[in-house]
Each structure stands twice: as structure tokens, then as C-alpha cells.
Design an enzyme around this catalytic site. Structure first.
Site, PDB file in Angstrom:
ATOM      1  N   CYS A  82       0.824  -1.256  -0.020  1.00  0.00           N
ATOM      2  CA  CYS A  82       0.008   0.066  -0.040  1.00  0.00           C
ATOM      3  C   CYS A  82       0.805   1.265   0.029  1.00  0.00           C
ATOM      4  O   CYS A  82       1.912   1.226   0.513  1.00  0.00           O
ATOM      5  CB  CYS A  82      -0.878   0.102   1.056  1.00  0.00           C
ATOM      6  SG  CYS A  82      -2.088  -1.366   1.070  1.00  0.00           S
ATOM      7  N   ARG A  96       5.890  -0.132  -4.182  1.00  0.00           N
ATOM      8  CA  ARG A  96       5.756  -0.986  -3.060  1.00  0.00           C
ATOM      9  C   ARG A  96       4.857  -2.054  -3.024  1.00  0.00           C
ATOM     10  O   ARG A  96       4.489  -2.986  -2.113  1.00  0.00           O
ATOM     11  CB  ARG A  96       4.907   0.111  -2.076  1.00  0.00           C
ATOM     12  CG  ARG A  96       5.988   1.159  -1.785  1.00  0.00           C
ATOM     13  CD  ARG A  96       5.317   2.262  -1.039  1.00  0.00           C
ATOM     14  NE  ARG A  96       4.755   1.878   0.412  1.00  0.00           N
ATOM     15  CZ  ARG A  96       5.460   1.666   1.421  1.00  0.00           C
ATOM     16  NH1 ARG A  96       6.753   2.124   1.585  1.00  0.00           N
ATOM     17  NH2 ARG A  96       4.808   1.243   2.726  1.00  0.00           N
ATOM     18  N   TRP A  98      -2.666  -2.850  -1.790  1.00  0.00           N
ATOM     19  CA  TRP A  98      -2.295  -4.045  -1.926  1.00  0.00           C
ATOM     20  C   TRP A  98      -3.191  -5.128  -1.068  1.00  0.00           C
ATOM     21  O   TRP A  98      -3.280  -4.845   0.242  1.00  0.00           O
ATOM     22  CB  TRP A  98      -0.906  -4.381  -1.396  1.00  0.00           C
ATOM     23  CG  TRP A  98      -0.012  -5.650  -1.657  1.00  0.00           C
ATOM     24  CD1 TRP A  98       0.280  -6.049  -2.818  1.00  0.00           C
ATOM     25  CD2 TRP A  98      -0.127  -6.858  -0.790  1.00  0.00           C
ATOM     26  NE1 TRP A  98       1.016  -7.217  -2.701  1.00  0.00           N
ATOM     27  CE2 TRP A  98       0.651  -7.679  -1.411  1.00  0.00           C
ATOM     28  CE3 TRP A  98      -0.696  -7.315   0.597  1.00  0.00           C
ATOM     29  CZ2 TRP A  98       0.868  -9.128  -0.888  1.00  0.00           C
ATOM     30  CZ3 TRP A  98      -0.523  -8.323   1.190  1.00  0.00           C
ATOM     31  CH2 TRP A  98       0.305  -9.387   0.306  1.00  0.00           C
ATOM     32  N   ASN A 145      -2.825   2.375   5.172  1.00  0.00           N
ATOM     33  CA  ASN A 145      -1.695   1.240   5.004  1.00  0.00           C
ATOM     34  C   ASN A 145      -1.501   0.528   6.356  1.00  0.00           C
ATOM     35  O   ASN A 145      -1.130   1.000   7.337  1.00  0.00           O
ATOM     36  CB  ASN A 145      -0.455   2.204   4.577  1.00  0.00           C
ATOM     37  CG  ASN A 145       0.802   0.823   4.548  1.00  0.00           C
ATOM     38  OD1 ASN A 145       0.430  -0.111   4.470  1.00  0.00           O
ATOM     39  ND2 ASN A 145       1.821   1.605   4.510  1.00  0.00           N
ATOM     40  N   GLY A 146      -1.947  -0.761   6.309  1.00  0.00           N
ATOM     41  CA  GLY A 146      -1.681  -1.617   7.482  1.00  0.00           C
ATOM     42  C   GLY A 146      -3.022  -2.588   7.658  1.00  0.00           C
ATOM     43  O   GLY A 146      -3.625  -2.694   6.503  1.00  0.00           O
ATOM     44  N   GLU A 161      19.478 -17.264  -1.808  1.00  0.00           N
ATOM     45  CA  GLU A 161      19.090 -15.833  -2.332  1.00  0.00           C
ATOM     46  C   GLU A 161      18.833 -15.944  -3.790  1.00  0.00           C
ATOM     47  O   GLU A 161      18.008 -15.168  -4.491  1.00  0.00           O
ATOM     48  CB  GLU A 161      20.179 -14.782  -2.092  1.00  0.00           C
ATOM     49  CG  GLU A 161      20.033 -13.488  -2.654  1.00  0.00           C
ATOM     50  CD  GLU A 161      18.857 -12.689  -2.260  1.00  0.00           C
ATOM     51  OE1 GLU A 161      18.235 -11.740  -2.722  1.00  0.00           O
ATOM     52  OE2 GLU A 161      18.170 -13.375  -1.323  1.00  0.00           O
ATOM     53  N   LYS A 172      15.448 -14.964  -5.933  1.00  0.00           N
ATOM     54  CA  LYS A 172      15.319 -14.301  -6.952  1.00  0.00           C
ATOM     55  C   LYS A 172      14.575 -14.629  -8.069  1.00  0.00           C
ATOM     56  O   LYS A 172      13.806 -13.928  -8.839  1.00  0.00           O
ATOM     57  CB  LYS A 172      16.702 -13.504  -7.473  1.00  0.00           C
ATOM     58  CG  LYS A 172      17.549 -12.455  -6.454  1.00  0.00           C
ATOM     59  CD  LYS A 172      16.793 -11.074  -6.420  1.00  0.00           C
ATOM     60  CE  LYS A 172      16.728 -10.462  -5.233  1.00  0.00           C
ATOM     61  NZ  LYS A 172      16.165 -11.154  -4.007  1.00  0.00           N
ATOM     62  N   GLU A 177      10.884 -15.128  -7.492  1.00  0.00           N
ATOM     63  CA  GLU A 177       9.879 -13.930  -7.102  1.00  0.00           C
ATOM     64  C   GLU A 177       9.745 -13.113  -8.313  1.00  0.00           C
ATOM     65  O   GLU A 177       8.746 -12.192  -8.216  1.00  0.00           O
ATOM     66  CB  GLU A 177      10.528 -13.097  -5.844  1.00  0.00           C
ATOM     67  CG  GLU A 177      11.748 -12.206  -6.228  1.00  0.00           C
ATOM     68  CD  GLU A 177      12.535 -11.695  -4.879  1.00  0.00           C
ATOM     69  OE1 GLU A 177      11.668 -11.229  -3.964  1.00  0.00           O
ATOM     70  OE2 GLU A 177      13.517 -11.374  -4.597  1.00  0.00           O
ATOM     71  N   HIS A 215      19.787 -36.623   1.414  1.00  0.00           N
ATOM     72  CA  HIS A 215      18.697 -36.672   2.161  1.00  0.00           C
ATOM     73  C   HIS A 215      17.170 -36.121   1.582  1.00  0.00           C
ATOM     74  O   HIS A 215      16.445 -35.432   2.276  1.00  0.00           O
ATOM     75  CB  HIS A 215      18.920 -35.924   3.601  1.00  0.00           C
ATOM     76  CG  HIS A 215      20.242 -36.240   4.089  1.00  0.00           C
ATOM     77  ND1 HIS A 215      20.292 -37.357   4.816  1.00  0.00           N
ATOM     78  CD2 HIS A 215      21.393 -35.729   4.226  1.00  0.00           C
ATOM     79  CE1 HIS A 215      21.587 -37.698   5.345  1.00  0.00           C
ATOM     80  NE2 HIS A 215      22.271 -36.734   5.030  1.00  0.00           N
ATOM     81  N   LYS A 221       7.334  -4.153  -1.919  1.00  0.00           N
ATOM     82  CA  LYS A 221       8.719  -4.091  -1.718  1.00  0.00           C
ATOM     83  C   LYS A 221       8.690  -3.771   0.050  1.00  0.00           C
ATOM     84  O   LYS A 221       9.786  -4.276   0.499  1.00  0.00           O
ATOM     85  CB  LYS A 221       9.134  -2.507  -2.078  1.00  0.00           C
ATOM     86  CG  LYS A 221      10.313  -2.186  -2.016  1.00  0.00           C
ATOM     87  CD  LYS A 221      11.418  -3.171  -2.626  1.00  0.00           C
ATOM     88  CE  LYS A 221      13.053  -2.406  -2.419  1.00  0.00           C
ATOM     89  NZ  LYS A 221      13.872  -3.522  -2.884  1.00  0.00           N
TER      90      LYS A 221
END
Length: 685
Positions: A2, A33, A101, A128-129, A556, A560, A563, A579, A680
Site C-alpha cells: 500500500c 511498494r 495491496w 496502509n496496514g 538468495e 530471485k 519472485e 537426504h 517492496k
């Protein structure tokens, strides 16, 4: 998650078209964002209504699902249909805007913000929240005759504001102020939020408040810009009729093109924009609970600060995408991260690290029972990459915690612990909750963040800013490498001048000095990674094996790819291959193995042989000159990278994976900078 933006012009004439464009551009700056719908509210008429008993005309509200450009088209279509005059001029005007969002309710205009109190738009809110007690509030408001149009948690807020306002008037308090209404609303809200209120009962006023989610005020005095005023005003009290523009935003990125004078709003503060000035009130939850009258808290004094940011930092420049730009900026961002912190005197023997934000707490950290790294996603991976070095140099046990999991299980944190909180934005909700938990348990709390003035920077005892510069792409790239470098420098600072590891420390510091050049060198693999992406474009899965320092690189690199390229990818500790993961290996599944020269190199060679024996489709990342030893007879594809000190190798090794993820995403036709469903700054749990 948001984005909030607001624009108030005072004593300066602005046309409706100009106001709309400022609001739209503010939202564009906040696109990174993450969002799935957007909306704005502007005044219908320049008639204020202040001198009349009748309230101002209802504000106009526009909401649209999808990208901001869909909202822009919709607004101008509606304006044309209603023959609203875009050239109408406003000497005072307050507009609000929002990117949503989705958390409660699907992406749809009815669930977009601004949310309204009633058909007459008496109170409007952007949020926002998450309001955690919204269901209880909703039930109460329904019993009082309110009807709800959306599925959001936000809609209870403007309706509660109308309820408070109407009740005060019914009880004879016809002079109830906007801030009193908002403070009473805040008293009933649980959860994390940043809010901006607009009301037709209080034309040309805005109120902002926050608890947990970020919010920044920007101030632009046009008289000062023209050289007609002193360099600083006490804006808390001044209402001097100077022409001004005031801005509110979730992020300073949306303010820097307008002004560099900002106020980072603290949790529990209520900022009231009125008559060209602003006042800051402190919300106290206990006030007003036991008495009928609404509380009237006194204002507090806050000073403006100056943004150390340039507009060029938030533009794409010569690049097609922000992610591409930020990958290629890493030599410069690493240099900035280390500037003034590495000391190598005239003598080659004089090497040290100076971290001003930590120096007063180093003795306490060295006496710690253990050091706990706490983070989420990429920040967690960066801490994982730094853990072996910190253990080696300090001799202190280092544990890793995913922030949400630590809070969920209420894991033990002791007074003798040092808790290190790693977050690019400094506003990550899970990490902030873990920070509060650690503070309550008495641990020394250290912040590592990219955002000056962020919640983590303000609430930790000490810390280090990574100084990577603005990162707009949702997928973190340069912040990750700068985080690793900062944590390497933290390890060096904690180790101090111990004679036993002096040679090792000196080698690392020399490696840090040369690291930007090594990253510049590895960026030359861009075309090679683009070609590799073409070979992988139709694949559904990718495995990445790493161990030692490069287990973090495997995690990481896989993160990448998943996402931004929306391809299933998994980072796996190579020691765990037998394993379970070995069952997945066949001639079709692409597998990246990170096998650069370090203490685990021989073990990684064994992993490669075992994968090759099962006809694995191998892509091996190795140090320059090792291609023949890792893939004898050209049995797989090889990516050769420059060799650096083992603890710094993850910084070099991640760059090809970043480039691969970028090119895969572009070639698969996905949005690189705003990947599906992601944000973000993760400001909700």
C-alpha cells in the site's frame, strides 16, 4: 505494501489538472511498494464552505482496479463525462491518493481507497496496514445503522469518524475539532496502520497518524524558495500566509522531487495540516477513556530534517528497468557502503574498521552470550552469508531467526544477547514485532537498514546504515550485497585488534577495498546470463545447491528467480542433497551448483560428480580457471567468476544469479520491477 500520498497547496493557486497530476505522479513513485488497485479524492469546488453553516460540497472520489494508468484514464473519462472544469483554480486544496495491496477483500473499486463514511463522503480515509479488531467495530457500527459497501478492514475507520463527529454534535459540542475526532477514532483501533483523513466538515485540512506503518511529511515553503524567507521556520506554530505546499507519503521517494524538508512521523503522533502550517499531537491511549468529553492533547515540538537524496536516484536513467539499474549500480553502492568506514593508512599494516553507530556498544557486544540475527527474506539470507565470519572472528555463538517464527513461538531472548535486526526498508512488520519482543526481554538491539529515520533505525539501541541508495525494484539486489558487506565490517569491528586473527582481518579489509572492481568484472557476464536465460525460458523448476558461505547464495539466487521470473526454484544446502533432493535429479531438471574456491570446494566437486553420474543437467558456478576441474570434458555449462576472500565470495557469486533472474523475467514477459502479488515494503503481517 500500500502507498499513501497527499498534497495540500496553501495560498498558492493550482489548477485542478495540476493537482491531479501531482497526485498521480505521487502514486507512480510508490508503485514499487506493490499494489492491485488505486484511488484518489479531490474537492468538487473551490468554494470552501468555511464561512457558512453549510459544509463544503462532497469531495470527489475515484477508484479503479489495476494499474495507476487505469485510474488516470478512468478519472479523465469521468471528468469529461461530468464536464468538470480541469482549469478551475484552487488557492487552497487538499487531495489524497492511495495504492492498495489487497488484504481484506479482492482487488475491486469498492475495496479500493479512499474508503468513505457515507454516500456524502463526509469522512474519507486512506490506510496502509491492518486493523485487527475491525470485525468488532463493524458489528458495533452496523447496530448504530451504518451500512458497509466493501469487504475491507479500512471502511470501519471513516464510519467510526462520522459516528464520533455526529455523537459530539448531538451532545452539543458543535466546535469539535478534526484532531479530536481522529484521536477518538485512534483510541478504538488495534493493529498497525498509517492513516490520512479528509473531511468535508473540515475543508482544506488533512490529518495523518500512524502506528507501525511508515509516513513522512514534506514541507515546501514557496516564499523561502524564492529567497523571501529565512532558511527555517517552526512550522508547528507558524501560520504566516506564506505560499506553501505540504505533502504526505509512505516513502520519501515520492517527496524528493518536491522538497527535501521532511518530518518522519513517529508512532502515536497525529499531524494536523491546517492554514498553511502543521501541528504535531501525541496520542495517549488512556486519555478520554473515562470521561465524556473528547481529549484535547497539547502539541509537541518537532524539527524538520533534510533528505539526503537526489531525484536522479529514483529515476531509471539509461536502463529499461529499476532492477537492471540496481544490479549494475552495485560497484558504486558497495563503494558508498564502505566509504569512510575502512581505514588503511600509509603503512600497509595499518588496517581497521570504524563504524560510528556501533563504537559505543562494542564492549557490550563482545561480552554477549550470543548474537542473534533476525530478518525476513533477502535480509535473512544476507545475515546467513555473514554468520560464519562473525562466528570465526568473534568466537561468539551466532544464531539465525526468521522474524515471524521467533515471534510465533516466543523463542528465548535473554538480557545477555545481542539481537541484530536486518531490514532494507527498516519498516518490515514481522521484524518490527520481533524487535519489540527483544526490547521487552532486555537484549541489546542493533539495526542494519538502508533507510535513515526508519522504525528499526529509531527503535534499536545502535546500528549501521548500509547506504546503498534508493532501491525501487521489489526484488532486492544492491541492498543485499551492501548488507553482507556491512555485516562483514561489523564482524571486523567486533573482532577488534586481536593478534591471533590479524592476518585474516587484513586480508578481508584488502578484499573489501577491491570488491567493487570484482563486482564490476562479474557484471561483464550480463550477455552470457542472457543467453543462459534463453535456454531456461520454458523450464518449470530450478534447483540451486550451495554450502558454507554460499548456502546463502543458493537461497538468495533461488529467491530471485522465483519472485520475479515466477519459476519454481529452490535453494538447497548441498550437504543435504542425499537426504531427499537427489530423488529429483534427472536429465531434464536444470541444477545450479555453486563451487567457487573455499574450504568446501572439494565437497562441492563430489556433489557435482554425483549429480553428473545421475545425468543431471548441470550449470556450475566456479572460480576463474576451474572450469576443467569442475566439469571435465565439458559435461555441463560453466559460469566463471573472479575469486575473492571466501567470506566476500557471496557478494560476487550472487550477481550472475541476479542477472539470470532479470533476463528470465524479461524473456518470459513478466513485470520485473513489480512482480505478481509482492510488495517492496512488507508492512503487514
Amino acid at each position: 505494501m500500500c502507498g499513501i500520498f497527499a498534497y495540500l497547496n496553501y495560498n498558492v493557486s493550482r489548477e485542478r489538472r495540476y493537482i491531479l497530476e501531482v497526485l498521480f505522479n505521487g502514486l507512480r513513485r510508490l508503485e514499487y511498494r506493490g499494489y492491485d488497485s488505486s484511488g484518489i479524492s479531490i474537492d468538487y469546488s473551490s468554494v470552501s464552505g468555511e464561512s457558512s453553516a453549510v459544509a463544503a460540497p462532497p469531495p470527489l472520489v475515484f477508484r479503479q482496479e489495476g494499474k495507476i494508468e487505469s485510474l488516470v484514464r478512468s478519472v479523465y473519462e469521468d471528468v469529461a463525462a461530468t464536464e468538470l472544469n480541469l482549469e478551475e483554480s484552487f488557492s487552497v486544496h487538499a487531495g489524497i491518493a492511495h495504492t492498495r495491496w489487497a488484504t481484506h477483500g479482492e482487488p475491486a473499486p469498492r475495496n479500493s481507497h479512499p474508503q468513505t463514511s457515507d454516500p456524502g463522503n463526509e469522512f474519507l480515509v486512506v490506510h496502509n496496514g491492518v486493523v485487527t479488531n475491525y470485525e468488532v467495530l463493524k458489528e458495533t457500527l452496523v447496530r448504530h445503522g451504518f451500512t458497509f459497501e466493501s469487504e475491507t478492514d479500512t471502511e470501519v475507520i471513516p464510519k467510526l469518524a462520522k459516528f464520533v463527529f455526529d455523537k459530539a454534535n448531538e451532545e452539543g459540542d458543535h466546535n469539535v475539532t478534526f484532531s479530536q475526532v481522529v484521536l477518538e477514532v485512534m483510541r478504538h483501533l488495534d493493529g498497525a496502520y498509517a492513516l490520512i483523513f479528509k473531511s468535508r466538515h473540515y475543508p482544506h485540512e488533512l490529518i495523518a497518524c500512524k502506528r507501525g506503518s511508515p509516513l513522512v511529511l514534506g514541507v515546501k515553503d514557496l516564499a523561502e524558495a524564492n529567497g523571501a524567507a529565512p532558511s527555517f521556520y517552526d512550522y508547528n506554530t507558524s501560520k504566516n500566509n506564506h505560499p506553501k505546499e505540504l505533502f504526505l507519503s509512505s516513502d520519501a521517494n515520492a517527496l524528493v522531487e518536491h522538497t527535501k524538508k521532511v518530518l518522519v512521523i513517529e508512532d502515536g503522533e497525529v499531524v494536523h495540516l491546517k492554514a498553511g502550517g502543521f501541528s504535531v499531537l501525541k496520542f495517549e491511549d488512556d486519555k478520554g477513556k473515562n470521561c465524556g468529553a473528547l481529549s484535547r492533547p497539547a502539541s509537541v515540538q518537532r524539527a524538520l530534517s533534510i533528505l539526503e537524496m537526489e531525484v536522479e536516484q529514483i529515476n531509471k536513467g539509461k536502463y529499461d528497468h529499476y532492477m537492471q539499474k540496481e544490479i549494475h549500480e552495485q560497484p558504486e553502492s558497495l563503494t558508498t557502503t564502505m566509504r569512510g568506514r575502512l581505514i588503511r593508512g600509509g603503512s600497509s599494516k595499518a588496517r581497521s574498521v570504524l563504524l560510528g553507530g556501533l563504537k559505543d556498544h562494542l564492549k557490550t557486544i563482545r561480552r554477549s552470550r550470543r548474537i542473534v540475527f533476525i530478518g525476513c527474506g533477502t535480509s535473512y539470507n544476507a545475515a546467513l552469508a555473514a554468520r560464519p565470519l562473525l562466528e570465526e572472528l568473534s568466537g561468539i555463538p551466532v544464531s539465525m531467526e526468521i522474524a515471524s517464527d521467533l515471534v510465533d513461538r516466543q523463542g528465548p531472548i535473554y538480557r545477555e544477547d545481542t539481537a541484530v535486526f536486518v531490514s532494507q526498508s527498516g519498516e518490515t512488520a514481522d521484524t518490527l514485532q520481533a524487535l519489540q519482543y527483544a526490547l521487552e526481554n532486555g537484549a541489546l538491539c542493533v539495526g542494519i537498514t538502508n533507510t535513515v529515520g526508519s522504525a528499526i533505525a529509531r527503535n534499536t539501541h545502535c546500528g549501521v546504515h548500509i547506504n546503498a541508495g534508493a532501491e525501487i525494484g521489489v526484488a532486492s539486489t544492491k541492498a543485499y550485497t551492501s548488507q553482507i558487506v556491512v555485516m562483514a565490517m561489523v564482524a571486523l569491528a567486533i573482532a577488534g585488534d586481536t593478534i591471533s586473527n590479524q592476518e585474516r582481518r587484513d586480508a578481508i579489509i584488502d578484499g573489501l577495498y577491491d570488491l567493487p572492481n570484482k563486482v564490476r568484472e562479474v557484471l561483464k557476464l550480463d550477455k552470457e546470463m542472457k543467453e543462459l536465460a534463453k535456454l531456461l525460458i520454458a523450464e518449470q523448476s530450478l534447483l540451486v545447491f550451495g554450502r558454507g558461505y554460499n548456502y546463502a547464495t543458493a537461497l538468495e539466487g533461488a529467491l530471485k528467480v522465483k519472485e520475479v521470473a515466477l519459476m519454481h526454484s529452490e535453494g538447497i544446502l548441498a550437504g543435504e542433497m542425499k537426504h531427499g533432493p537427489l530423488a529429483l535429479v534427472d536429465e531434464t531438471l536444470p541444477i545450479v551448483v555453486i563451487a567457487t574456491r573455499d574450504s568446501c570446494f572439494i565437497k562441492q566437486q563430489s556433489v557435482i560428480q554425483q549429480l553428473h553420474a545421475r545425468k543431471g543437467r548441470l550449470i556450475v558456478m566456479c572460480s576463474k580457471g576451474d572450469a576443467a576441474s569442475v566439469c571435465p570434458g565439458g559435461s555441463g555449462r560453466v559460469i566463471e567468476v573472479p575469486q575473492v576472500e571466501d567470506c566476500l565470495q557471496p557478494v560476487v557469486n550472487i550477481v550472475p544469479m541476479q542477472l539470470l533472474a532479470y533476463h528470465l523475467t524479461v524473456q518470459r514477459g513478466y513485470n520485473v520491477d513489480q512482480p505478481r502479488n509482492l510488495a517492496k515494503s512488507v508492512t503487514t503481517q
